[in-house]
Design a protein around this motif. Structure first.
Motif, PDB file in Angstrom:
ATOM      1  N   LEU A  40      31.731 -32.466  16.455  1.00 28.39           N
ATOM      2  CA  LEU A  40      31.631 -33.771  17.108  1.00 28.39           C
ATOM      3  C   LEU A  40      30.379 -33.873  17.975  1.00 28.39           C
ATOM      4  O   LEU A  40      29.747 -34.932  18.034  1.00 28.39           O
ATOM      5  N   THR A  41      30.012 -32.790  18.638  1.00 29.18           N
ATOM      6  CA  THR A  41      28.801 -32.790  19.461  1.00 29.18           C
ATOM      7  C   THR A  41      27.579 -33.082  18.599  1.00 29.18           C
ATOM      8  O   THR A  41      26.753 -33.934  18.934  1.00 29.18           O
ATOM      9  N   ASN A  42      27.475 -32.394  17.483  1.00 32.21           N
ATOM     10  CA  ASN A  42      26.334 -32.574  16.584  1.00 32.21           C
ATOM     11  C   ASN A  42      26.319 -33.959  15.950  1.00 32.21           C
ATOM     12  O   ASN A  42      25.273 -34.610  15.889  1.00 32.21           O
ATOM     13  N   GLU A  43      27.474 -34.412  15.470  1.00 34.71           N
ATOM     14  CA  GLU A  43      27.545 -35.704  14.798  1.00 34.71           C
ATOM     15  C   GLU A  43      27.297 -36.856  15.769  1.00 34.71           C
ATOM     16  O   GLU A  43      26.599 -37.807  15.450  1.00 34.71           O
ATOM     17  N   ARG A  44      27.887 -36.758  16.955  1.00 32.06           N
ATOM     18  CA  ARG A  44      27.716 -37.833  17.945  1.00 32.06           C
ATOM     19  C   ARG A  44      26.248 -37.922  18.361  1.00 32.06           C
ATOM     20  O   ARG A  44      25.686 -39.010  18.484  1.00 32.06           O
ATOM     21  N   ALA A  45      25.589 -36.775  18.559  1.00 31.64           N
ATOM     22  CA  ALA A  45      24.178 -36.760  18.941  1.00 31.64           C
ATOM     23  C   ALA A  45      23.309 -37.359  17.829  1.00 31.64           C
ATOM     24  O   ALA A  45      22.381 -38.125  18.104  1.00 31.64           O
ATOM     25  N   ALA A  46      23.623 -37.034  16.589  1.00 28.99           N
ATOM     26  CA  ALA A  46      22.846 -37.548  15.460  1.00 28.99           C
ATOM     27  C   ALA A  46      22.975 -39.067  15.329  1.00 28.99           C
ATOM     28  O   ALA A  46      22.027 -39.743  14.916  1.00 28.99           O
ATOM     29  N   LEU A  47      24.115 -39.602  15.694  1.00 30.71           N
ATOM     30  CA  LEU A  47      24.333 -41.046  15.581  1.00 30.71           C
ATOM     31  C   LEU A  47      23.726 -41.832  16.735  1.00 30.71           C
ATOM     32  O   LEU A  47      23.472 -43.017  16.614  1.00 30.71           O
ATOM     33  N   GLY A  48      23.522 -41.172  17.853  1.00 32.92           N
ATOM     34  CA  GLY A  48      22.978 -41.864  19.017  1.00 32.92           C
ATOM     35  C   GLY A  48      24.052 -42.639  19.773  1.00 32.92           C
ATOM     36  O   GLY A  48      25.234 -42.560  19.474  1.00 32.92           O
ATOM     37  N   GLU A  78      36.627 -43.450  22.155  1.00 27.86           N
ATOM     38  CA  GLU A  78      36.029 -43.559  23.494  1.00 27.86           C
ATOM     39  C   GLU A  78      35.900 -42.181  24.130  1.00 27.86           C
ATOM     40  O   GLU A  78      34.893 -41.878  24.777  1.00 27.86           O
ATOM     41  N   LEU A  79      36.905 -41.331  23.927  1.00 32.93           N
ATOM     42  CA  LEU A  79      36.808 -39.957  24.426  1.00 32.93           C
ATOM     43  C   LEU A  79      35.633 -39.236  23.787  1.00 32.93           C
ATOM     44  O   LEU A  79      34.855 -38.560  24.460  1.00 32.93           O
ATOM     45  N   VAL A  80      35.490 -39.385  22.484  1.00 31.78           N
ATOM     46  CA  VAL A  80      34.391 -38.735  21.761  1.00 31.78           C
ATOM     47  C   VAL A  80      33.048 -39.301  22.224  1.00 31.78           C
ATOM     48  O   VAL A  80      32.121 -38.554  22.529  1.00 31.78           O
ATOM     49  N   ASP A  81      32.961 -40.622  22.304  1.00 27.23           N
ATOM     50  CA  ASP A  81      31.701 -41.271  22.674  1.00 27.23           C
ATOM     51  C   ASP A  81      31.236 -40.904  24.077  1.00 27.23           C
ATOM     52  O   ASP A  81      30.037 -40.874  24.346  1.00 27.23           O
ATOM     53  N   THR A  82      32.177 -40.643  24.974  1.00 28.21           N
ATOM     54  CA  THR A  82      31.817 -40.315  26.352  1.00 28.21           C
ATOM     55  C   THR A  82      31.743 -38.814  26.594  1.00 28.21           C
ATOM     56  O   THR A  82      31.635 -38.373  27.738  1.00 28.21           O
ATOM     57  N   GLY A  83      31.808 -38.029  25.523  1.00 29.31           N
ATOM     58  CA  GLY A  83      31.649 -36.585  25.642  1.00 29.31           C
ATOM     59  C   GLY A  83      32.871 -35.841  26.129  1.00 29.31           C
ATOM     60  O   GLY A  83      32.781 -34.663  26.460  1.00 29.31           O
ATOM     61  N   GLN A  84      34.012 -36.490  26.151  1.00 27.78           N
ATOM     62  CA  GLN A  84      35.246 -35.846  26.592  1.00 27.78           C
ATOM     63  C   GLN A  84      35.929 -35.192  25.387  1.00 27.78           C
ATOM     64  O   GLN A  84      37.033 -35.553  24.989  1.00 27.78           O
ATOM     65  N   LEU A  85      35.240 -34.215  24.821  1.00 27.34           N
ATOM     66  CA  LEU A  85      35.681 -33.629  23.559  1.00 27.34           C
ATOM     67  C   LEU A  85      36.907 -32.743  23.701  1.00 27.34           C
ATOM     68  O   LEU A  85      37.730 -32.678  22.790  1.00 27.34           O
ATOM     69  N   ASN A  86      37.039 -32.054  24.832  1.00 28.54           N
ATOM     70  CA  ASN A  86      38.268 -31.283  25.057  1.00 28.54           C
ATOM     71  C   ASN A  86      39.469 -32.216  25.083  1.00 28.54           C
ATOM     72  O   ASN A  86      40.500 -31.938  24.462  1.00 28.54           O
ATOM     73  N   ALA A  87      39.344 -33.320  25.794  1.00 30.65           N
ATOM     74  CA  ALA A  87      40.432 -34.294  25.871  1.00 30.65           C
ATOM     75  C   ALA A  87      40.705 -34.908  24.503  1.00 30.65           C
ATOM     76  O   ALA A  87      41.861 -35.133  24.131  1.00 30.65           O
ATOM     77  N   ALA A  88      39.646 -35.180  23.741  1.00 29.89           N
ATOM     78  CA  ALA A  88      39.820 -35.737  22.400  1.00 29.89           C
ATOM     79  C   ALA A  88      40.629 -34.783  21.533  1.00 29.89           C
ATOM     80  O   ALA A  88      41.546 -35.192  20.817  1.00 29.89           O
ATOM     81  N   TYR A  89      40.303 -33.497  21.622  1.00 29.72           N
ATOM     82  CA  TYR A  89      41.056 -32.509  20.846  1.00 29.72           C
ATOM     83  C   TYR A  89      42.500 -32.427  21.326  1.00 29.72           C
ATOM     84  O   TYR A  89      43.430 -32.379  20.528  1.00 29.72           O
ATOM     85  N   GLU A  90      42.683 -32.411  22.630  1.00 30.83           N
ATOM     86  CA  GLU A  90      44.029 -32.263  23.193  1.00 30.83           C
ATOM     87  C   GLU A  90      44.937 -33.442  22.855  1.00 30.83           C
ATOM     88  O   GLU A  90      46.153 -33.296  22.855  1.00 30.83           O
TER      89      GLU A  90
END
Length: 76
Positions: free
Chosen positions: A55-63, A24-36
């Motif tokens: 993650l930014t590239n992969e998430r964008a590619a998946l839609g 959910e963190l990844v899907d909502t763009g909270q990548l810093n929090a996902a890493y932390e």
């Protein structure tokens, strides 16, 4: 949020909520929090900026997430 250990010595009885929270963190763009929220063992092996870029590239590619189904492999 508690760290997620990528090499846990004890496995949670139900890992699905842990995975759902992280995704959910990844899907909502909270990548810093996902890493932390990852465990120190993960953070020593993977650079934060490299993970965020990946993650930014992969998430964008998946839609956008439409549906996600979790499956758990149970030992026999």
């Amino acid at each position: 949020t508690e760290p997620i250990d990528v090499y846990p010595t004890e496995h949670p009885s139900n890992p699905i909520p842990v995975a759902q929270s992280w995704l959910e963190l990844v899907d909502t763009g909270q990548l810093n929090a996902a890493y932390e929220t990852t465990a120190p063992t993960f953070q020593t092996r993977f650079d934060k900026q490299a993970m965020i870029s990946l993650l930014t590239n992969e998430r964008a590619a998946l839609g956008r997430v439409v549906k996600r189904r979790f499956m758990v492999d149970q030992p026999t």
